[in-house]
Design an enzyme around this catalytic site. Structure first.
Site: not given
Ligand code: ADP
Ligand code: MG
Length: 140
Positions: A11, A51, A114, A117, A128
């Site tokens: 990212k 997304y 973070n 992905h 994807e």
């Molecule tokens: P993951 O990437 O671990 O699969 P999710 O699919 O739940 O997590 O969420 C997609 C992305 O959205 C996350 O990787 C993060 O970048 C963002 N995200 C998730 N939860 C939050 C939150 N509470 N606040 C801000 N951004 C978030």
């Molecule tokens: Mg996810």
């Protein structure tokens, strides 16, 4: 266990901090092969589509802004149990909850920025991968 493919994205927070190679060393040391790779700037439309499953979430707008704030590196990873294995290597969504030695524990800034992905299931991995790569771009 079956050989699987999963979609990884490095990212913008990580490409900005020049962490592509360090993150890929975690991937390769886990036994996953990077079998396709590109560095691109997502459009807003692409980020919203990728997304789309999160479009009702409160953080959707900020997530899209973040994902288009700089280049990203989509990659296809291949290996035994690759989907679950990469989720383990990534660590929890919120780095505050991520295990030691995971990418997100070591590199993520916060729950949004973070660093990586990873697909969460075989069905989403297939969708994807096709979102970013055509068959001719996958050499193995
Ligand atoms: P993951 O990437 O671990 O699969 P999710 O699919 O739940 O997590 O969420 C997609 C992305 O959205 C996350 O990787 C993060 O970048 C963002 N995200 C998730 N939860 C939050 C939150 N509470 N606040 C801000 N951004 C978030
Ligand atoms: Mg996810």
């Amino acid at each position: 266990m079956a050989v699987e493919r999963t979609l990884s994205i490095i990212k913008p927070d990580a490409t900005d901090r020049n962490l592509t190679g360090k993150i890929n060393s975690y991937i390769e040391e886990a036994g996953l092969r990077i079998i396709a790779q590109k560095r691109i700037q997502l459009t807003r439309g692409q980020a919203e589509a990728f997304y789309g499953v999160h479009k009702e979430r409160s953080f959707f707008g900020e997530l899209v802004d973040f994902m288009i704030s700089g280049p990203v590196v989509p990659q296809i990873l291949e290996g035994e149990n690759a989907i679950a294995k990469y989720r383990e290597v990534m660590g929890a969504t919120n780095p505050a909850n991520a295990d030691d030695g995971t990418i997100r524990k070591d590199f993520a800034i916060d729950v949004q920025s973070n660093s990586v992905h990873g697909s969460d299931a075989p069905e989403t991995a297939a969708v994807e991968i096709a979102f970013f790569f055509s068959e001719t771009e996958i050499t193995g």
